[in-house]
Scaffold this motif. Structure first.
Motif, short mmCIF file in Angstrom:
data_model
loop_
_atom_site.label_atom_id
_atom_site.label_comp_id
_atom_site.label_asym_id
_atom_site.label_seq_id
_atom_site.Cartn_x
_atom_site.Cartn_y
_atom_site.Cartn_z
N PHE A 6 0.57 6.80 -15.55
CA PHE A 6 0.03 6.09 -16.70
C PHE A 6 0.44 4.62 -16.62
CE2 PHE A 6 -0.60 4.82 -21.07
CZ PHE A 6 -1.67 5.59 -21.49
N VAL A 7 -0.54 3.73 -16.69
CA VAL A 7 -0.32 2.29 -16.57
C VAL A 7 -0.58 1.61 -17.91
CG1 VAL A 7 -1.02 0.15 -15.42
CG2 VAL A 7 -1.01 2.32 -14.14
N THR A 8 0.40 0.85 -18.40
CA THR A 8 0.22 0.05 -19.60
C THR A 8 0.30 -1.42 -19.23
OG1 THR A 8 1.13 1.72 -21.10
CG2 THR A 8 1.14 -0.56 -21.87
N ALA A 9 -0.68 -2.20 -19.65
CA ALA A 9 -0.68 -3.64 -19.45
C ALA A 9 -0.19 -4.32 -20.72
CB ALA A 9 -2.08 -4.14 -19.11
N THR A 71 8.70 -7.25 -27.13
CA THR A 71 7.98 -6.57 -28.21
C THR A 71 6.90 -5.66 -27.65
OG1 THR A 71 8.42 -8.37 -29.77
CG2 THR A 71 6.54 -6.95 -30.26
N GLY A 72 6.20 -6.14 -26.63
CA GLY A 72 5.18 -5.31 -25.98
C GLY A 72 5.77 -4.09 -25.31
N ILE A 73 6.89 -4.26 -24.65
CA ILE A 73 7.55 -3.13 -24.00
C ILE A 73 7.94 -2.07 -25.02
CG2 ILE A 73 9.65 -2.44 -22.77
CD1 ILE A 73 9.49 -5.15 -21.31
N ALA A 74 8.44 -2.51 -26.16
CA ALA A 74 8.84 -1.57 -27.21
C ALA A 74 7.64 -0.80 -27.77
CB ALA A 74 9.55 -2.32 -28.32
N PRO A 78 4.85 6.35 -24.65
CA PRO A 78 5.98 6.98 -23.96
C PRO A 78 5.62 7.50 -22.58
CG PRO A 78 5.18 8.35 -25.78
CD PRO A 78 4.52 7.03 -25.93
N GLU A 79 4.36 7.78 -22.33
CA GLU A 79 3.96 8.30 -21.02
C GLU A 79 3.80 7.22 -19.96
OE1 GLU A 79 0.12 8.62 -23.59
OE2 GLU A 79 2.30 8.60 -23.89
N THR A 80 4.00 5.98 -20.32
CA THR A 80 3.87 4.87 -19.38
C THR A 80 4.83 5.04 -18.21
OG1 THR A 80 3.18 3.32 -21.10
CG2 THR A 80 4.06 2.37 -19.07
N PRO A 154 3.24 -14.81 -13.75
CA PRO A 154 3.50 -13.72 -14.70
C PRO A 154 2.70 -12.45 -14.38
CG PRO A 154 1.97 -15.30 -15.65
CD PRO A 154 2.42 -15.88 -14.33
N PHE A 155 1.80 -12.52 -13.40
CA PHE A 155 0.93 -11.41 -13.02
C PHE A 155 1.70 -10.51 -12.06
CE2 PHE A 155 -3.61 -10.50 -11.22
CZ PHE A 155 -3.71 -9.38 -12.01
N ARG A 156 2.16 -9.35 -12.55
CA ARG A 156 3.07 -8.51 -11.78
C ARG A 156 3.09 -7.09 -12.33
NH1 ARG A 156 8.52 -11.67 -13.10
NH2 ARG A 156 7.24 -13.38 -12.31
N ALA A 157 3.62 -6.16 -11.56
CA ALA A 157 3.72 -4.76 -11.98
C ALA A 157 5.06 -4.20 -11.54
CB ALA A 157 2.59 -3.92 -11.38
N ILE A 158 5.59 -3.26 -12.34
CA ILE A 158 6.89 -2.68 -12.04
C ILE A 158 6.95 -1.25 -12.58
CG2 ILE A 158 7.93 -3.56 -14.18
CD1 ILE A 158 10.53 -4.02 -12.56
N ARG A 159 7.70 -0.41 -11.90
CA ARG A 159 7.95 0.93 -12.43
C ARG A 159 8.73 0.81 -13.73
NH1 ARG A 159 8.71 5.52 -8.36
NH2 ARG A 159 10.08 6.27 -10.00
N ARG A 160 8.37 1.62 -14.71
CA ARG A 160 9.03 1.54 -16.00
C ARG A 160 10.52 1.84 -15.90
NH1 ARG A 160 7.12 4.35 -21.69
NH2 ARG A 160 8.59 3.22 -23.02
#
Length: 240
Positions: A6-9, A71-74, A78-80, A154-160
């Motif tokens: 599950f990917v959250t932007a 704030t966005g992370i919070a 939960p499945e992200t 700022p354009f990036r992705a990371i495991r939660r």
């Protein structure tokens, strides 16, 4: 990592009604399962248009780029399992989202950074100051940690789970640099991919549009590097 995590932007924005609906739609079309738009108290229709395009909108009236991201992370579901960070002004090439996600999905990377100075960069997409700042940050990171980044995009992705372990703290423009430093210092499996850049499609730059604001951002970046480098060194000694 499952075959389809599950990917959250997370998209921080302020007064970007012109671009935000296309950004949300583009993210959902290119691999994001959910979009959290963090509105910094816009005076225009940014929040309404983001909501109409399918985003979950959270209002964070306190200023600070890093604070908006936190704030966005919070607010993430939960499945992200993968967190994607994107600007709300339409300057990120959203067709590159799969390039950021695929190394994590394949299990070979924990963190993937998009470099704007590599790939197809349209005329006027980046100011000379941004390019120089990216190269300078890359040089410092290589010197201090052996990391090979060419930009502070700022354009990036990371495991939660990897993000949670980093212990991110910065609440200002220093957030992006802090993540690069902490990812390198923590020994995450890092990759950088070419994402290029488009000219912003809406809103006014919060950093590059005014030389005084640009100088302030540069000062924050420089002091963040020095402060965090000392802090990371102390953390390493404590762990040892």
């Amino acid at each position: 990592m499952s075959a389809a995590p599950f990917v959250t932007a997370i998209v921080p924005c302020l007064d970007e009604e012109t671009a935000i609906a296309d950004v949300v739609a583009g993210l959902l079309a290119n691999g994001a399962d959910a979009v959290v738009v963090v509105d910094g108290g816009s005076q225009d229709a940014t929040a309404a248009r983001a909501n109409g395009a399918g985003a979950h909108v959270v209002v964070e009236p306190r200023r600070g780029y890093g604070r908006a991201i936190q704030t966005g992370i919070a607010a993430m579901a939960p499945e992200t399992r993968i967190v994607l960070f994107v600007d709300g002004d339409g300057s990120d090439r959203l067709d590159c989202v799969p390039d950021l996600l695929d190394p994590i999905r394949a299990g070979r990377a924990d963190f993937v950074h998009g470099s704007r100075v590599r790939g197809a960069r349209e005329p006027g997409a980046m100011s000379p100051q941004q390019i120089v700042a990216g190269h300078l940050a890359g040089w410092l990171l290589r010197l201090a940690y052996g990391a090979r980044f060419t930009d502070m995009s700022p354009f990036r992705a990371i495991r939660r789970d990897a993000l949670a372990r980093l212990g991110m703290r910065d609440e200002s423009y220093g957030w992006n640099l802090e993540m690069l430093m902490r990812a390198a210092a923590a020994g995450l499996r890092c990759e950088e991919v070419a994402v290029g850049q488009r000219p912003r499609q809406g809103g006014a730059s919060k950093v590059s549009g005014d030389w005084r604001v640009g100088l302030r951002a540069a000062w924050i970046i420089a002091t963040t590097f020095l402060r965090l480098a000392r802090g990371l060194a102390r953390e390493g000694r404590s762990a040892g």
